[in-house]
Design an enzyme around this catalytic site. Structure first.
Site, PDB file in Angstrom:
ATOM      1  N   GLU A  37      -5.180   1.622   2.187  1.00 50.86           N
ATOM      2  CA  GLU A  37      -4.977   0.780   3.264  1.00 50.86           C
ATOM      3  C   GLU A  37      -5.357   0.968   4.657  1.00 50.86           C
ATOM      4  O   GLU A  37      -5.810   0.439   5.442  1.00 50.86           O
ATOM      5  CB  GLU A  37      -3.589   0.133   3.091  1.00 50.86           C
ATOM      6  CG  GLU A  37      -3.577  -1.073   4.007  1.00 50.86           C
ATOM      7  CD  GLU A  37      -3.018  -0.970   5.373  1.00 50.86           C
ATOM      8  OE1 GLU A  37      -3.008  -2.035   6.141  1.00 50.86           O
ATOM      9  OE2 GLU A  37      -2.345   0.235   5.678  1.00 50.86           O
ATOM     10  N   GLU A  38      -4.948   2.328   5.035  1.00 49.64           N
ATOM     11  CA  GLU A  38      -4.923   2.746   6.331  1.00 49.64           C
ATOM     12  C   GLU A  38      -6.470   3.140   6.623  1.00 49.64           C
ATOM     13  O   GLU A  38      -6.648   3.343   7.938  1.00 49.64           O
ATOM     14  CB  GLU A  38      -4.005   3.854   6.393  1.00 49.64           C
ATOM     15  CG  GLU A  38      -2.496   3.715   6.100  1.00 49.64           C
ATOM     16  CD  GLU A  38      -2.065   2.916   7.404  1.00 49.64           C
ATOM     17  OE1 GLU A  38      -2.527   2.558   8.071  1.00 49.64           O
ATOM     18  OE2 GLU A  38      -0.664   2.799   7.052  1.00 49.64           O
ATOM     19  N   HIS A  48       0.988  -1.196  -0.121  1.00 53.56           N
ATOM     20  CA  HIS A  48       0.236   0.063   0.040  1.00 53.56           C
ATOM     21  C   HIS A  48       0.995   1.410  -0.024  1.00 53.56           C
ATOM     22  O   HIS A  48       2.075   1.198   0.560  1.00 53.56           O
ATOM     23  CB  HIS A  48      -0.930   0.107   1.265  1.00 53.56           C
ATOM     24  CG  HIS A  48      -0.444   0.204   2.358  1.00 53.56           C
ATOM     25  ND1 HIS A  48      -0.161   1.654   3.098  1.00 53.56           N
ATOM     26  CD2 HIS A  48       0.012  -0.517   3.464  1.00 53.56           C
ATOM     27  CE1 HIS A  48       0.276   1.418   4.313  1.00 53.56           C
ATOM     28  NE2 HIS A  48       0.155   0.267   4.586  1.00 53.56           N
ATOM     29  N   ASP A  76       4.382  -5.458   3.791  1.00 50.21           N
ATOM     30  CA  ASP A  76       3.869  -4.271   4.485  1.00 50.21           C
ATOM     31  C   ASP A  76       5.125  -3.987   5.776  1.00 50.21           C
ATOM     32  O   ASP A  76       6.115  -4.586   5.412  1.00 50.21           O
ATOM     33  CB  ASP A  76       2.547  -4.501   5.329  1.00 50.21           C
ATOM     34  CG  ASP A  76       2.037  -3.324   5.363  1.00 50.21           C
ATOM     35  OD1 ASP A  76       2.725  -2.364   6.170  1.00 50.21           O
ATOM     36  OD2 ASP A  76       0.713  -3.214   5.378  1.00 50.21           O
ATOM     37  N   HIS A 127       3.497   4.202  12.978  1.00 50.72           N
ATOM     38  CA  HIS A 127       2.140   5.153  12.867  1.00 50.72           C
ATOM     39  C   HIS A 127       2.574   6.514  13.714  1.00 50.72           C
ATOM     40  O   HIS A 127       1.493   7.215  14.508  1.00 50.72           O
ATOM     41  CB  HIS A 127       0.848   4.709  13.334  1.00 50.72           C
ATOM     42  CG  HIS A 127       0.094   3.741  12.472  1.00 50.72           C
ATOM     43  ND1 HIS A 127      -1.248   3.478  12.263  1.00 50.72           N
ATOM     44  CD2 HIS A 127       0.815   3.228  11.533  1.00 50.72           C
ATOM     45  CE1 HIS A 127      -1.400   2.684  11.349  1.00 50.72           C
ATOM     46  NE2 HIS A 127      -0.479   2.493  10.781  1.00 50.72           N
ATOM     47  N   ASP A 153       6.035   3.377   6.775  1.00 49.84           N
ATOM     48  CA  ASP A 153       4.800   2.411   6.689  1.00 49.84           C
ATOM     49  C   ASP A 153       3.835   3.072   5.655  1.00 49.84           C
ATOM     50  O   ASP A 153       2.866   3.962   5.949  1.00 49.84           O
ATOM     51  CB  ASP A 153       4.004   2.310   8.017  1.00 49.84           C
ATOM     52  CG  ASP A 153       2.589   1.661   7.967  1.00 49.84           C
ATOM     53  OD1 ASP A 153       2.328   0.897   6.807  1.00 49.84           O
ATOM     54  OD2 ASP A 153       2.075   1.399   9.009  1.00 49.84           O
TER      55      ASP A 153
END
EC number: 3.4.11.-
Length: 342
Positions: free
Chosen positions: A204-205, A63, A227, A312, A172
């Site tokens: 994706e998030e 992603h 990922d 994140h 990420d």
């Protein structure tokens, strides 16, 4: 191609979930060196490599969206309220510098209460429904520059750490994207049994839209999702305390993944002297594999993850060598014919 420079350029691109266009342009530029069959649709990119005439297709997914914020309110004093777009570690938000996606030169700081004026109640993580951003302008001025629905994201920049580590926002999953670009480089001019479709998927998030629609479109025989996952750091206990940076990608073992593919990836790593680590997950993986495995009539799927610290947040950390080894592992898997080459 220098891997670190590739990752840094990808991480400097905007591309909050649902607004991936700036990152797609950067990825397309790099992938165009290895294929002329690239399409961008609905926020995702598909690049066809390998043996384009093969009746056997492998889908490689990473992603490309990054976490960020959407503007939901501007108050009479010019403070801008935002809501998270994707999972945000609220503990790290106070006093964070954010920038507008469509104009990164416009920056604001997340409001926070000085400890001198606090009664202690503000010492907890900031509630995500109370995130206000100070752009330093009154309402009349800020409303000319910022509108409802505008996207913001972290303004931090990539930097070098010691020992081959780097720090950047949105590693990420821009490091996963980089690994697939490197994989395309390794496969160039190689005969393969596979048609290889690289999917740099959107959202994706937030919802997994790009993986859901992309996998349905491709109808692949196999899929490998790339990922990030968790690496050890102080005070982490349990399984992830044993996962280290610079010790290779993590091959996931899960009840929803194809056992033969996971075993074959491990065998390839051993035979080609590629360092690797195992990641057992009893159920869902928390990656796009959860969507791809049940696409259409079902797709045999594996997950390879790059170890990462501080997920994140605005300052995620990886080892560049793990990205290179992820690319090598997947390229060698494809060159060897995969798990079903008989």
């Amino acid at each position: 191609m220098n891997t670190k420079e590739l990752i840094f350029e990808l991480c400097c691109a905007m591309g909050v979930s649902g607004r991936e266009e700036p990152a797609l342009s950067v990825a397309e530029k790099f992938l165009s060196d290895y294929t002329d069959d690239i399409k961008i649709s609905n926020g995702s990119l598909m690049a066809v490599c390998g043996n384009k005439n093969s009746d056997k297709t492998i889908l490689l997914d990473a992603h490309i969206d990054r976490i960020g914020f959407m503007v939901t309110e501007i108050n009479e004093n010019g403070f801008v309220k935002v809501s998270p777009c994707g999972g945000i570690d609220a503990r790290t938000l106070a006093d964070t510098l954010l920038c507008l996606q469509h104009n990164p030169d416009i920056t604001g700081v997340v409001c926070c209460m000085p400890p001198h004026l606090s009664d202690g109640k503000e010492d907890k993580a900031m509630p995500t429904d109370k995130i206000w951003v100070d752009f330093g302008l009154p309402y009349d001025e800020v409303s000319k520059l910022i509108s409802f629905g505008d996207m913001l994201t972290f303004a931090s920049k990539p930097a070098n750490l010691l020992n081959g580590r780097i720090v950047a926002p949105c590693l990420d999953n821009r490091c996963g994207v980089a690994s697939l670009v490197k994989c395309a480089e390794l496969l160039k001019d190689n005969e393969t049994d596979y048609k290889v479709i690289i999917l740099l998927s959107s959202q994706e998030e937030t919802f997994g839209t790009g993986a859901k629609t992309g996998a349905f479109t491709v109808e692949a025989d196999e899929s490998i999702v790339v990922d990030v996952s968790f690496a050890s750091q102080p005070d982490v206990s349990g399984f992830y305390s044993s996962i280290e940076l610079n010790k290779g990608p993590m091959i996931c073992i899960s009840s929803i993944l194809n056992k033969e593919m996971s075993k074959s990836l491990e065998s390839v790593a051993k035979n080609k002297n590629i360092p690797y680590q195992l990641e057992p997950i009893a159920g869902r993986t928390g990656t796009n594999a959860d969507h791809i495995t049940i696409s259409g009539k079902g797709v045999k799927t594996a997950v390879v993850s790059i170890p990462q610290r501080y997920m994140h947040t605005q300052n995620e950390v990886i080892s560049v060598a793990d990205v290179d080894n992820t690319a090598k592992l997947i390229a060698e898997y494809i060159k060897c014919g995969g798990a079903f080459n008989d």
